[in-house]
Write an enzyme that holds these catalytic residues in place. Structure first.
Site, PDB file in Angstrom:
ATOM      1  N   ASP A 174      56.272 184.227  14.236  1.00 56.93           N
ATOM      2  CA  ASP A 174      55.154 185.016  13.726  1.00 56.93           C
ATOM      3  C   ASP A 174      54.178 185.238  14.866  1.00 56.93           C
ATOM      4  OD1 ASP A 174      53.464 186.102  11.380  1.00 56.93           O
ATOM      5  OD2 ASP A 174      52.115 184.655  12.337  1.00 56.93           O
ATOM      6  N   GLU A 258      59.048 189.740  13.291  1.00 62.92           N
ATOM      7  CA  GLU A 258      58.560 190.825  12.446  1.00 62.92           C
ATOM      8  C   GLU A 258      58.831 192.174  13.113  1.00 62.92           C
ATOM      9  OE1 GLU A 258      54.525 189.338  10.442  1.00 62.92           O
ATOM     10  OE2 GLU A 258      54.651 188.933  12.584  1.00 62.92           O
ATOM     11  N   CYS A 322      54.376 182.011  -0.416  1.00 63.08           N
ATOM     12  CA  CYS A 322      54.483 180.565  -0.248  1.00 63.08           C
ATOM     13  C   CYS A 322      55.925 180.228   0.096  1.00 63.08           C
ATOM     14  CB  CYS A 322      54.057 179.845  -1.522  1.00 63.08           C
ATOM     15  SG  CYS A 322      54.294 178.040  -1.440  1.00 63.08           S
ATOM     16  N   CYS A 325      57.566 177.779  -2.830  1.00 56.13           N
ATOM     17  CA  CYS A 325      57.944 178.234  -4.168  1.00 56.13           C
ATOM     18  C   CYS A 325      58.199 179.727  -4.264  1.00 56.13           C
ATOM     19  CB  CYS A 325      56.870 177.844  -5.185  1.00 56.13           C
ATOM     20  SG  CYS A 325      55.308 178.732  -4.968  1.00 56.13           S
ATOM     21  N   CYS A 341      48.886 177.518  -1.471  1.00 55.93           N
ATOM     22  CA  CYS A 341      49.503 178.286  -2.550  1.00 55.93           C
ATOM     23  C   CYS A 341      48.723 178.105  -3.842  1.00 55.93           C
ATOM     24  CB  CYS A 341      50.958 177.854  -2.737  1.00 55.93           C
ATOM     25  SG  CYS A 341      51.810 178.771  -4.038  1.00 55.93           S
ATOM     26  N   CYS A 344      51.708 176.430  -6.562  1.00 49.83           N
ATOM     27  CA  CYS A 344      52.226 175.059  -6.445  1.00 49.83           C
ATOM     28  C   CYS A 344      51.346 174.144  -5.621  1.00 49.83           C
ATOM     29  CB  CYS A 344      53.641 175.077  -5.852  1.00 49.83           C
ATOM     30  SG  CYS A 344      53.707 175.610  -4.117  1.00 49.83           S
ATOM     31  N   ASP A 351      50.043 180.688   9.911  1.00 44.22           N
ATOM     32  CA  ASP A 351      51.008 181.340  10.787  1.00 44.22           C
ATOM     33  C   ASP A 351      52.373 180.655  10.724  1.00 44.22           C
ATOM     34  OD1 ASP A 351      49.080 183.142  11.574  1.00 44.22           O
ATOM     35  OD2 ASP A 351      48.436 181.933  13.288  1.00 44.22           O
TER      36      ASP A 351
END
Length: 388
Positions: A174, A258, A322, A325, A341, A344, A351
């Protein structure tokens, strides 16, 4: 492969030929007779060398190669793949290229552990700093000078590819501004920039440059001092990219990044007179930070060192998912560094969490549906529409 070269005034003489070729084509417009090509310009060069002693003092090999490069640049422009060739500015684009058989048109030899020499036509043996072995496969080299006044010689060779470990390891990268590259392994890498003292000196020099009179010797000295500081920053960024890309290509078999459109991301927000932009200075600062982080250079070097092992993932919502989850919510990213999150309660560095989603190939649509790397597989069947 680039090396530091000792500057020689005679090496600048091939530059004028390029600018003369540009000047000839500046007068050409669609509908007129065709502009002179390489053959005609080469003939004119021969006549000019007979007439002007200062032009004949330069290397004809260098000057003809400049014409070949210009002809190739114009061919790319007419084909629509490149922009139109522009003027070479003194202190910015000074340099030339030598193409030919090693040992016949040019040669390289080593003098000591840290010193080597390269043969340049009409110049002779020019010393450079020997930091690694020059491969025998090199068939050309380029000599250029940067804004800081430093000369370099770069030999054109195809670097060997780096083989992965063969363990099937996948890493997600990232790219950001505060953290230049966050890995899915939890490692956070940052490009080394200028030190505080160097940044302060740069600001002082920029203020001094604004007060200096254009064309004065004082302004020229300040510009060189600024260029040297910025060249130091550029060298550190390139060194970081080389080391980071080699590390990733060596330790992982698949590298996922990305798929960012950096050219669009760094466009100016200035706008036009009729429709001026907003937050122009803030956007300009963000653009500088993106360039300083070396986003594009890192991916380019990864693709060159690990061909076929770099995968580009849709960046949509990777920073809001997340990893634990799969819940997607913009509120989960509380700050630049904190991800918590809302479903959860999973907490991680923002990052690093995004890098883990990139490693998994995750992307979502605007509706929040989790997408696999190949695209959505849960879409309803669409009717085949026929025209008529």
């Amino acid at each position: 492969m680039r090396f530091r070269l000792a500057p020689t005034p005679a090496q600048e003489r091939g530059l004028l030929v390029w600018n003369l070729a540009v000047e000839q084509h500046q007068h050409w417009r669609p509908g007129r007779a065709s502009a002179p090509g390489y053959g005609e310009q080469s003939r004119q060069l021969t006549e000019a060398r007979r007439e002007f002693a200062w032009l004949a003092a330069g290397s004809q090999t260098v000057q003809q190669q400049a014409l070949r490069d210009f002809a190739q640049a114009m061919a790319g422009f007419f084909a629509g793949t490149h922009r139109r060739p522009t003027w070479r500015k003194a202190g910015v684009h000074e340099g030339f290229r030598i193409v030919g058989k090693r040992g016949q048109h040019w040669d390289v030899r080593r003098l000591s552990r840290k010193t080597g020499e390269v043969w340049v036509p009409k110049v002779g043996w020019v010393r450079f700093r020997w930091s690694r072995q020059v491969p025998d496969s090199a068939k050309s080299f380029r000599v250029n000078r940067d804004r800081a006044g430093r000369w370099h010689v770069a030999f054109a060779v195809i670097p060997p590819r780096i083989d992965g470990p063969g363990t099937g390891e996948i890493v997600g990268v990232d790219r950001g501004v505060a953290v230049s590259a966050a890995l899915s392994t939890g490692e956070k890498l940052t490009v080394p920039g200028l030190r505080d003292t160097e940044a302060k000196r740069l600001r002082r020099l920029q203020r001094r440059l604004a007060r200096a009179k254009r064309g004065s010797n004082r302004r020229a000295r300040v510009k060189i001092a600024i260029a040297r500081i910025k060249a130091r920053e550029t060298d550190r960024r390139k060194d970081w990219v080389e080391k980071t890309s080699t590390q990733l290509a060596t330790e992982f078999d698949v590298i996922r990044v990305e798929d960012l459109k950096i050219k669009n991301m760094v466009r100016s927000a200035r706008g036009t007179i009729a429709a001026p932009g907003t937050n122009v200075r803030a956007k300009a600062g963000l653009n500088r930070s993106i360039h300083a982080a070396g986003w594009g250079l890192l991916v380019n070097r990864l693709e060159q060192k690990a061909p076929g092992r770099v995968e580009k993932i849709n960046p949509a919502y990777t920073s809001q998912i997340c990893h634990a989850c799969g819940h997607c919510a913009a509120e989960s990213r509380e700050s630049q560094a904190v991800f918590r999150c809302r479903a959860c309660g999973h907490t991680d560095h923002a990052d690093v969490n995004a890098a883990k989603n990139i490693a998994a190939g995750r992307a979502v649509t605007a509706r929040g549906a989790l997408q696999p790397p190949g695209g959505a597989v849960n879409r309803e069947p669409q009717p085949a529409l026929t025209s008529g």
